[in-house]
Design a protein around this motif. Structure first.
Motif, PDB file in Angstrom:
ATOM      1  N   MET A  23      38.691  29.258  36.373  1.00 11.84           N
ATOM      2  CA  MET A  23      38.887  28.562  37.898  1.00 11.84           C
ATOM      3  C   MET A  23      38.188  29.472  39.046  1.00 11.84           C
ATOM      4  O   MET A  23      37.930  30.746  38.650  1.00 11.84           O
ATOM      5  CB  MET A  23      40.419  28.589  38.050  1.00 11.84           C
ATOM      6  CG  MET A  23      41.211  27.682  37.112  1.00 11.84           C
ATOM      7  SD  MET A  23      42.922  27.469  37.841  1.00 11.84           S
ATOM      8  CE  MET A  23      43.456  28.617  36.486  1.00 11.84           C
ATOM      9  N   LEU A  24      37.687  29.003  39.966  1.00 17.15           N
ATOM     10  CA  LEU A  24      37.144  29.562  41.046  1.00 17.15           C
ATOM     11  C   LEU A  24      38.093  29.793  42.241  1.00 17.15           C
ATOM     12  O   LEU A  24      38.981  29.125  42.461  1.00 17.15           O
ATOM     13  CB  LEU A  24      36.039  28.952  41.755  1.00 17.15           C
ATOM     14  CG  LEU A  24      34.571  28.755  40.797  1.00 17.15           C
ATOM     15  CD1 LEU A  24      33.545  27.804  41.445  1.00 17.15           C
ATOM     16  CD2 LEU A  24      34.062  30.322  40.614  1.00 17.15           C
ATOM     17  N   TYR A  25      38.076  30.989  42.708  1.00 16.66           N
ATOM     18  CA  TYR A  25      38.755  31.393  43.988  1.00 16.66           C
ATOM     19  C   TYR A  25      37.942  31.998  44.951  1.00 16.66           C
ATOM     20  O   TYR A  25      36.782  32.625  44.740  1.00 16.66           O
ATOM     21  CB  TYR A  25      39.615  32.462  43.308  1.00 16.66           C
ATOM     22  CG  TYR A  25      40.709  32.000  42.458  1.00 16.66           C
ATOM     23  CD1 TYR A  25      41.865  31.313  42.731  1.00 16.66           C
ATOM     24  CD2 TYR A  25      40.246  32.207  41.160  1.00 16.66           C
ATOM     25  CE1 TYR A  25      42.966  30.792  41.670  1.00 16.66           C
ATOM     26  CE2 TYR A  25      41.259  31.654  40.052  1.00 16.66           C
ATOM     27  CZ  TYR A  25      42.510  31.137  40.552  1.00 16.66           C
ATOM     28  OH  TYR A  25      43.346  30.696  39.286  1.00 16.66           O
ATOM     29  N   GLU A  38      35.349  34.027  39.724  1.00 17.33           N
ATOM     30  CA  GLU A  38      35.849  33.288  38.673  1.00 17.33           C
ATOM     31  C   GLU A  38      36.846  33.991  37.888  1.00 17.33           C
ATOM     32  O   GLU A  38      36.598  35.366  37.531  1.00 17.33           O
ATOM     33  CB  GLU A  38      34.355  32.724  37.697  1.00 17.33           C
ATOM     34  CG  GLU A  38      35.067  31.764  36.720  1.00 17.33           C
ATOM     35  CD  GLU A  38      33.687  30.947  35.822  1.00 17.33           C
ATOM     36  OE1 GLU A  38      34.102  30.677  34.940  1.00 17.33           O
ATOM     37  OE2 GLU A  38      32.457  31.234  36.579  1.00 17.33           O
ATOM     38  N   ASP A  85      43.178  33.107  36.218  1.00 19.93           N
ATOM     39  CA  ASP A  85      44.522  32.752  36.943  1.00 19.93           C
ATOM     40  C   ASP A  85      44.464  33.561  38.399  1.00 19.93           C
ATOM     41  O   ASP A  85      43.724  34.462  38.442  1.00 19.93           O
ATOM     42  CB  ASP A  85      45.651  32.999  36.293  1.00 19.93           C
ATOM     43  CG  ASP A  85      45.922  34.378  35.711  1.00 19.93           C
ATOM     44  OD1 ASP A  85      45.854  35.113  36.380  1.00 19.93           O
ATOM     45  OD2 ASP A  85      45.719  34.625  34.457  1.00 19.93           O
ATOM     46  N   PRO A  86      45.091  33.397  39.259  1.00 16.87           N
ATOM     47  CA  PRO A  86      45.418  34.004  40.683  1.00 16.87           C
ATOM     48  C   PRO A  86      45.681  35.564  40.355  1.00 16.87           C
ATOM     49  O   PRO A  86      45.301  36.446  41.172  1.00 16.87           O
ATOM     50  CB  PRO A  86      46.290  33.120  41.521  1.00 16.87           C
ATOM     51  CG  PRO A  86      46.811  32.174  40.820  1.00 16.87           C
ATOM     52  CD  PRO A  86      45.894  32.043  39.391  1.00 16.87           C
ATOM     53  N   LEU A  89      44.015  34.241  49.234  1.00 18.97           N
ATOM     54  CA  LEU A  89      43.361  33.896  48.104  1.00 18.97           C
ATOM     55  C   LEU A  89      43.669  32.287  47.835  1.00 18.97           C
ATOM     56  O   LEU A  89      44.733  31.933  48.176  1.00 18.97           O
ATOM     57  CB  LEU A  89      43.896  34.572  46.815  1.00 18.97           C
ATOM     58  CG  LEU A  89      43.364  34.064  45.654  1.00 18.97           C
ATOM     59  CD1 LEU A  89      42.058  34.514  45.434  1.00 18.97           C
ATOM     60  CD2 LEU A  89      44.211  34.699  44.248  1.00 18.97           C
ATOM     61  N   LYS A  90      42.334  31.592  47.672  1.00 15.96           N
ATOM     62  CA  LYS A  90      42.542  30.169  47.670  1.00 15.96           C
ATOM     63  C   LYS A  90      41.780  29.782  46.304  1.00 15.96           C
ATOM     64  O   LYS A  90      40.452  30.223  46.159  1.00 15.96           O
ATOM     65  CB  LYS A  90      41.836  29.444  48.720  1.00 15.96           C
ATOM     66  CG  LYS A  90      42.483  29.699  50.087  1.00 15.96           C
ATOM     67  CD  LYS A  90      43.606  28.967  50.423  1.00 15.96           C
ATOM     68  CE  LYS A  90      44.166  29.162  51.584  1.00 15.96           C
ATOM     69  NZ  LYS A  90      45.502  28.465  51.775  1.00 15.96           N
ATOM     70  N   GLU A  91      42.419  28.888  45.760  1.00 12.94           N
ATOM     71  CA  GLU A  91      41.505  28.198  44.574  1.00 12.94           C
ATOM     72  C   GLU A  91      40.641  27.155  45.237  1.00 12.94           C
ATOM     73  O   GLU A  91      40.787  26.561  46.083  1.00 12.94           O
ATOM     74  CB  GLU A  91      42.400  27.448  43.488  1.00 12.94           C
ATOM     75  CG  GLU A  91      41.568  27.001  42.231  1.00 12.94           C
ATOM     76  CD  GLU A  91      42.417  26.356  41.318  1.00 12.94           C
ATOM     77  OE1 GLU A  91      42.053  25.671  40.401  1.00 12.94           O
ATOM     78  OE2 GLU A  91      43.820  26.404  41.273  1.00 12.94           O
ATOM     79  N   VAL A  92      39.242  27.055  44.628  1.00 11.49           N
ATOM     80  CA  VAL A  92      38.095  26.075  45.137  1.00 11.49           C
ATOM     81  C   VAL A  92      37.541  25.383  44.090  1.00 11.49           C
ATOM     82  O   VAL A  92      37.616  26.002  42.931  1.00 11.49           O
ATOM     83  CB  VAL A  92      37.347  26.938  45.993  1.00 11.49           C
ATOM     84  CG1 VAL A  92      37.777  27.574  47.285  1.00 11.49           C
ATOM     85  CG2 VAL A  92      36.647  28.161  45.308  1.00 11.49           C
ATOM     86  N   LYS A  93      36.833  24.426  44.466  1.00  9.69           N
ATOM     87  CA  LYS A  93      36.144  23.565  43.190  1.00  9.69           C
ATOM     88  C   LYS A  93      34.783  23.517  44.105  1.00  9.69           C
ATOM     89  O   LYS A  93      34.660  23.398  45.077  1.00  9.69           O
ATOM     90  CB  LYS A  93      36.949  22.636  43.016  1.00  9.69           C
ATOM     91  CG  LYS A  93      38.387  22.544  42.202  1.00  9.69           C
ATOM     92  CD  LYS A  93      38.657  21.292  41.971  1.00  9.69           C
ATOM     93  CE  LYS A  93      39.925  21.279  41.472  1.00  9.69           C
ATOM     94  NZ  LYS A  93      39.915  21.013  39.766  1.00  9.69           N
TER      95      LYS A  93
END
Length: 95
Positions: A1-3, A63, A66-67, A82-86
């Motif tokens: 996941m990307l953050y 990348e 998890d957070p 902190l934000k998850e992004v796509k």
């Protein structure tokens, strides 16, 4: 996941103003520490050169699985947001 991890501190409290702070930054962002944390830093940007007197902001594209992994990596920097992004290209495909 990307953050996207955003860190902010007053310019007067910048870690780069002290030898201890500089050493902390060098250790935190060393290849060894990044690898052992299980993350990849895709991009890193700072406002320090532009915003010399107010607040410095750091934007890190990370990348990670998890957070919590990201938060643990940035521990000494007191991560503020902190934000998850796509990737936008993935979002655009759904339009």
């Amino acid at each position: 996941m990307l953050y996207v991890a955003e860190h902010t501190h007053p310019a007067a409290e910048c870690p780069m103003l002290t030898d201890d702070g500089k050493n902390m930054i060098k250790e935190l962002f060393s290849e060894e520490h990044i690898k052992s944390a299980g993350i990849e830093i895709v991009g890193a940007y700072m406002s320090c050169p532009v915003d010399e007197k107010a607040y410095h902001k750091g934007y890190f594209i990370v990348e990670a699985p998890d957070p919590e992994t990201v938060i643990n990596f940035f521990g000494p920097m007191k991560l503020l947001e902190l934000k998850e992004v796509k990737p936008f290209s993935e979002i655009a495909k759904t339009l």
